[in-house]
Design a protein around this motif. Structure first.
Motif, PDB file in Angstrom:
ATOM      1  N   ILE A  55     -57.823 -31.193 -35.093  1.00  8.77           N
ATOM      2  CA  ILE A  55     -57.963 -29.872 -34.472  1.00  8.77           C
ATOM      3  C   ILE A  55     -57.871 -29.982 -32.956  1.00  8.77           C
ATOM      4  N   ASP A  56     -58.567 -30.980 -32.391  1.00  2.51           N
ATOM      5  CA  ASP A  56     -58.556 -31.160 -30.933  1.00  2.51           C
ATOM      6  C   ASP A  56     -57.161 -31.487 -30.410  1.00  2.51           C
ATOM      7  N   SER A  57     -56.401 -32.249 -31.180  1.00  4.12           N
ATOM      8  CA  SER A  57     -55.076 -32.664 -30.713  1.00  4.12           C
ATOM      9  C   SER A  57     -54.067 -31.523 -30.724  1.00  4.12           C
ATOM     10  N   HIS A  58     -54.384 -30.439 -31.437  1.00  7.23           N
ATOM     11  CA  HIS A  58     -53.436 -29.319 -31.528  1.00  7.23           C
ATOM     12  C   HIS A  58     -53.979 -28.052 -30.864  1.00  7.23           C
ATOM     13  N   THR A  59     -54.966 -28.197 -29.993  1.00  7.84           N
ATOM     14  CA  THR A  59     -55.578 -27.024 -29.364  1.00  7.84           C
ATOM     15  C   THR A  59     -54.568 -26.208 -28.571  1.00  7.84           C
ATOM     16  N   THR A  60     -53.632 -26.878 -27.912  1.00 12.22           N
ATOM     17  CA  THR A  60     -52.677 -26.179 -27.045  1.00 12.22           C
ATOM     18  C   THR A  60     -51.324 -25.941 -27.716  1.00 12.22           C
ATOM     19  N   ASP A  61     -51.240 -26.123 -29.029  1.00 15.58           N
ATOM     20  CA  ASP A  61     -49.963 -25.951 -29.712  1.00 15.58           C
ATOM     21  C   ASP A  61     -49.484 -24.504 -29.711  1.00 15.58           C
ATOM     22  N   GLY A  62     -50.398 -23.569 -29.440  1.00  7.07           N
ATOM     23  CA  GLY A  62     -49.995 -22.169 -29.450  1.00  7.07           C
ATOM     24  C   GLY A  62     -49.211 -21.740 -28.224  1.00  7.07           C
ATOM     25  N   PHE A  63     -49.211 -22.545 -27.161  1.00 12.44           N
ATOM     26  CA  PHE A  63     -48.549 -22.124 -25.924  1.00 12.44           C
ATOM     27  C   PHE A  63     -47.035 -21.994 -26.064  1.00 12.44           C
ATOM     28  N   PRO A  64     -46.322 -22.923 -26.735  1.00 11.57           N
ATOM     29  CA  PRO A  64     -44.886 -22.678 -26.944  1.00 11.57           C
ATOM     30  C   PRO A  64     -44.615 -21.388 -27.706  1.00 11.57           C
ATOM     31  N   LEU A  65     -45.431 -21.114 -28.732  1.00 13.42           N
ATOM     32  CA  LEU A  65     -45.280 -19.862 -29.460  1.00 13.42           C
ATOM     33  C   LEU A  65     -45.575 -18.670 -28.565  1.00 13.42           C
ATOM     34  N   PHE A  66     -46.545 -18.850 -27.684  1.00 10.54           N
ATOM     35  CA  PHE A  66     -46.906 -17.808 -26.729  1.00 10.54           C
ATOM     36  C   PHE A  66     -45.706 -17.461 -25.839  1.00 10.54           C
ATOM     37  N   ILE A  67     -44.991 -18.464 -25.368  1.00 12.62           N
ATOM     38  CA  ILE A  67     -43.820 -18.249 -24.512  1.00 12.62           C
ATOM     39  C   ILE A  67     -42.708 -17.537 -25.297  1.00 12.62           C
ATOM     40  N   ILE A  68     -42.476 -17.991 -26.531  1.00 12.52           N
ATOM     41  CA  ILE A  68     -41.453 -17.353 -27.365  1.00 12.52           C
ATOM     42  C   ILE A  68     -41.813 -15.894 -27.630  1.00 12.52           C
ATOM     43  N   THR A  69     -43.099 -15.651 -27.895  1.00 19.25           N
ATOM     44  CA  THR A  69     -43.552 -14.294 -28.168  1.00 19.25           C
ATOM     45  C   THR A  69     -43.292 -13.373 -26.984  1.00 19.25           C
ATOM     46  N   TYR A  70     -43.645 -13.847 -25.792  1.00 18.75           N
ATOM     47  CA  TYR A  70     -43.450 -13.007 -24.608  1.00 18.75           C
ATOM     48  C   TYR A  70     -41.966 -12.798 -24.324  1.00 18.75           C
ATOM     49  N   THR A  71     -41.149 -13.775 -24.623  1.00 20.75           N
ATOM     50  CA  THR A  71     -39.711 -13.601 -24.463  1.00 20.75           C
ATOM     51  C   THR A  71     -39.187 -12.523 -25.409  1.00 20.75           C
ATOM     52  N   CYS A  72     -39.628 -12.571 -26.659  1.00 24.53           N
ATOM     53  CA  CYS A  72     -39.224 -11.548 -27.635  1.00 24.53           C
ATOM     54  C   CYS A  72     -39.732 -10.174 -27.213  1.00 24.53           C
ATOM     55  N   ALA A  73     -40.981 -10.131 -26.689  1.00 30.88           N
ATOM     56  CA  ALA A  73     -41.561  -8.855 -26.278  1.00 30.88           C
ATOM     57  C   ALA A  73     -40.786  -8.252 -25.112  1.00 30.88           C
ATOM     58  N   ILE A  74     -40.429  -9.089 -24.137  1.00 30.09           N
ATOM     59  CA  ILE A  74     -39.651  -8.600 -22.998  1.00 30.09           C
ATOM     60  C   ILE A  74     -38.300  -8.075 -23.471  1.00 30.09           C
ATOM     61  N   THR A  75     -37.650  -8.823 -24.351  1.00 30.21           N
ATOM     62  CA  THR A  75     -36.333  -8.407 -24.851  1.00 30.21           C
ATOM     63  C   THR A  75     -36.413  -7.064 -25.562  1.00 30.21           C
ATOM     64  N   PHE A  76     -37.386  -6.932 -26.473  1.00 27.06           N
ATOM     65  CA  PHE A  76     -37.510  -5.674 -27.216  1.00 27.06           C
ATOM     66  C   PHE A  76     -37.892  -4.525 -26.294  1.00 27.06           C
ATOM     67  N   SER A  77     -38.829  -4.766 -25.376  1.00 26.85           N
ATOM     68  CA  SER A  77     -39.270  -3.707 -24.466  1.00 26.85           C
ATOM     69  C   SER A  77     -38.129  -3.224 -23.592  1.00 26.85           C
ATOM     70  N   VAL A  78     -37.332  -4.161 -23.095  1.00 28.23           N
ATOM     71  CA  VAL A  78     -36.191  -3.793 -22.251  1.00 28.23           C
ATOM     72  C   VAL A  78     -35.183  -2.962 -23.049  1.00 28.23           C
ATOM     73  N   ILE A  79     -34.910  -3.392 -24.272  1.00 32.26           N
ATOM     74  CA  ILE A  79     -33.942  -2.661 -25.098  1.00 32.26           C
ATOM     75  C   ILE A  79     -34.465  -1.262 -25.431  1.00 32.26           C
ATOM     76  N   SER A  80     -35.762  -1.168 -25.767  1.00 30.97           N
ATOM     77  CA  SER A  80     -36.315   0.137 -26.149  1.00 30.97           C
ATOM     78  C   SER A  80     -36.440   1.086 -24.956  1.00 30.97           C
ATOM     79  N   CYS A  81     -36.528   0.546 -23.738  1.00 31.27           N
ATOM     80  CA  CYS A  81     -36.604   1.390 -22.537  1.00 31.27           C
ATOM     81  C   CYS A  81     -35.249   1.541 -21.848  1.00 31.27           C
TER      82      CYS A  81
END
Length: 644
Positions: free
Chosen positions: A43-69
């Motif tokens: 568990i300790d060794s994977h504490t920060t594994d969510g950060f790459p997913l976090f970056i991908i998520t924000y990239t997808c969010a920016i893309t969708f938000s830009v397209i919808s606006c």
């Protein structure tokens, strides 16, 4: 248990595999290893594994938000506002995490889910602000347009932010330290997100409004013509002309999606027969959800705490597959001083220990007892072990013959402070059996009156959560509901609407719980955290819709619903799609924690959207009556407007 030498290094594993390959060239065996520390280390060794997913998520969010606006009008385009809306959520996460880490608040793996929630809240706020800004008169000064936007949007944003912050700060008092950390991080992030939304994002919207006021291009900020002429080329008309608006209303031209909600969906939803169908569908939804609630499973498979490709996961799965007949080796601990040389009390203690062999999940024939071995040794040596001095003076000889018993007795001078015995569990094939086993052993230990007994295995730390997870979930949802009711009564100027917004929390809670069971999601500490978090998020849709309904100037309830749907239907749909799109990357995570977050978050957001766009409007139109005074006042305003 089933441990192979601790935590071997890579070279050692390679040597072992080579050795096995030489011995068994056709079928090389697979070796799985595990120690008592493996799970926590994993568990300790994977504490920060969510950060790459976090970056991908924000990239997808920016893309969708830009397209919808995105707008075809080069002046009214809101692409930059969409980007800054996502940046606002990111700044809130960075600010809150930085502050709490600086003051020493522990970062646990469950906290990695918080940024995805903040992203959803931030995007929802941004879409509502943009929608209300588009409804203002484009020829009004920017301060007046911003004042109108804040008047319409900020109150509903404040309601949701206030309830979320209060809910999570109350959650700091949870029984689980991981929940405490998560709630503190999330509450602080939401507070920062609210402040940044009404300041940073609002300031950028004001600058964007000044750009529109000067009829300047969204990208170059150069002035462009607002009227297309025959002398202009096709590319010039497409890229360098903008600034048009609806001459009849003075506001920006509505999006096709907004027109859909106003001209088609809203009138359709308010038809009497449609309302009846919606209520029938709702009761079917409620019945299926209640059915699922009675079939939800408690407990967590321990391999779900590790990554899919982890050696911990491989070991536990193989252990379940091949050695499930034999479960945990459980210590039975005598916690206090006890006179083992007193024959009467010793016999009573042995009777208590015999009770541990009775359950069907305990193997009667596998029982490790230093006391039984010592009594057998004393009988062979003709020792009077009912005498305190004889009992204590001969214990070292037992330890010399069986050194491992030395670890089972805590002896200082002539006092035995504590001791332990071992029983072997069997037939523990799943988490439900583990719950049954733990409860049964604790009940037997509590019945012993002659000594204070307790049972322990290093994995009990995970099983202990089962006793409080249901009560904690109920408590958390109750707190959310109470806080939402109080805040709604204070800020929504209609008690009936406040009550229905609060009831929607219970409705969504039942729905998510029921569909969790149908989606094979167990109720454990991890799903409880995610469940509590997401339930708070559903309040946003219902609160926004209810506030828009109450604030509408229309006299008839059906017209109020259509007006609220035309204003907020598209922003809610945008927020839902952007949030689901953002968290969808978690579905591919190798961590069950993140996959569970996606599943529950999807259920909550989707069911919450259906409540906000379907059930709440129907219920509000059914339970709200129009007054003659409102209709007369509205008709007078319409007449004056038509004369002007």
């Amino acid at each position: 248990m089933h441990s192979f030498g601790g935590n071997p290094s890579a070279p050692h594993q390679t040597t072992t595999q080579t050795l096995f390959s030489d011995t068994f060239p056709l079928h090389s065996p697979q070796v799985s290893y595990y120690t008592s520390k493996s799970k926590q280390e994993e568990i300790d060794s994977h504490t920060t594994d969510g950060f790459p997913l976090f970056i991908i998520t924000y990239t997808c969010a920016i893309t969708f938000s830009v397209i919808s606006c995105l707008r075809s009008d080069n002046v009214r385009n809101k692409m930059c506002v969409a980007v800054f809306g996502v940046v606002t959520s990111g700044l809130a996460v960075v600010s809150s995490f930085g502050l709490l880490l600086y003051i020493g608040v522990p970062f646990v793996i469950t906290v990695a889910n918080s940024p995805f929630l903040i992203l959803g809240i931030g995007l929802n706020n941004m879409f509502i602000l943009v929608s209300d800004f588009q409804h203002t008169h484009v020829n009004d000064p920017v301060p007046k347009r911003m004042a109108h936007t804040y008047k319409e949007a900020v109150m509903s944003i404040t309601i949701t932010a206030l309830t979320d912050v209060l809910k999570f700060f109350i959650g700091v008092m949870s029984d689980f330290p991981s929940v405490q950390s998560f709630c503190l991080y999330t509450a602080t992030s939401i507070a920062f997100c609210y402040v940044y939304t009404i300041t940073f994002l609002g300031a950028f919207m004001a600058l964007n409004g000044r750009r529109e006021e000067g009829n300047r291009h969204w990208l170059t900020c150069m002035k462009v013509p607002s009227v297309k002429t025959s002398t202009q080329t096709v590319m010039y008309k497409l890229c360098c002309v903008g600034g048009q608006y609806d001459q009849s209303t003075g506001a920006e031209k509505k999006q096709r999606a907004s027109n859909f909600f106003m001209e088609y969906y809203g009138p359709f939803l308010t038809k009497p027969w449609v309302k009846v169908m919606v209520m029938i569908i709702y009761f079917l939804y409620l019945a299926s959800s209640i059915f699922g609630c009675f079939h939800i499973q408690q407990g967590i498979e321990l391999y779900d705490l590790a990554a899919d490709n982890s050696h911990v996961t491989k070991f536990i799965r193989k252990d379940r597959q091949y050695f499930s007949d034999y479960g945990l080796s459980v210590m039975v601990i005598v916690k206090n001083e006890f006179p083992y040389w007193d024959e009467t009390k010793r016999c009573q203690l042995q009777a208590c220990l015999e009770d541990f062999k009775e359950p069907q999940f305990v193997d009667r024939d596998i029982f490790t007892s230093w006391l039984d071995s010592y009594l057998s040794y004393g009988k062979d040596k003709h020792l009077n072990l009912n005498n305190k001095e004889v009992f204590l003076s001969n214990l070292p000889q037992l330890f010399d013959l069986s050194p491992f018993f030395m670890q089972d007795v805590t002896l200082t001078g002539d006092v035995i402070h504590a001791s332990r015995f071992f029983i072997q569990t069997i037939g523990i094939a799943n988490a439900s059996k583990e719950i049954e086993m733990l409860k049964g052993l604790k009940a037997i230990a509590g019945k012993c009156s002659v000594a204070s007994l307790s049972v322990y295995n290093h994995e009990f730390i995970y099983f202990d959560q089962y006793n409080v997870v249901v009560s904690s979930t109920i408590k958390n949802v109750s707190v959310i509901t109470a806080v939402m009711l109080v805040v709604s009564l204070l800020l929504i100027p209609n008690p009936i609407c406040s009550l229905w917004v609060t009831c929607s929390i219970g409705s969504v809670t039942i729905g998510v719980t029921g569909f969790m069971a149908l989606w094979d999601i167990s109720l454990d500490s991890i799903s409880m955290i995610i469940f509590t978090v997401c339930i708070g998020f559903t309040v946003d849709f219902s609160a926004h819709m209810a506030y828009a309904f109450v604030s509408s100037k229309k006299p008839r309830p059906d017209d109020k619903a259509v007006d609220a749907l035309s204003s907020l239907g598209y922003p809610i749909l945008q927020g839902t799609l952007s949030t689901i799109l953002g968290v969808s990357v978690l579905a591919s995570s190798e961590f069950n924690t993140f996959r569970t977050f996606f599943q529950i978050f999807f259920l909550v957001v989707f069911i919450g959207m259906v409540h906000g766009l379907v059930f709440i409007p129907v219920v509000l139109t059914t339970c709200t009556c129009s007054s003659e005074e409102e209709e007369e006042e509205y008709n007078e305003k319409e007449i004056k407007t038509s004369k002007l």
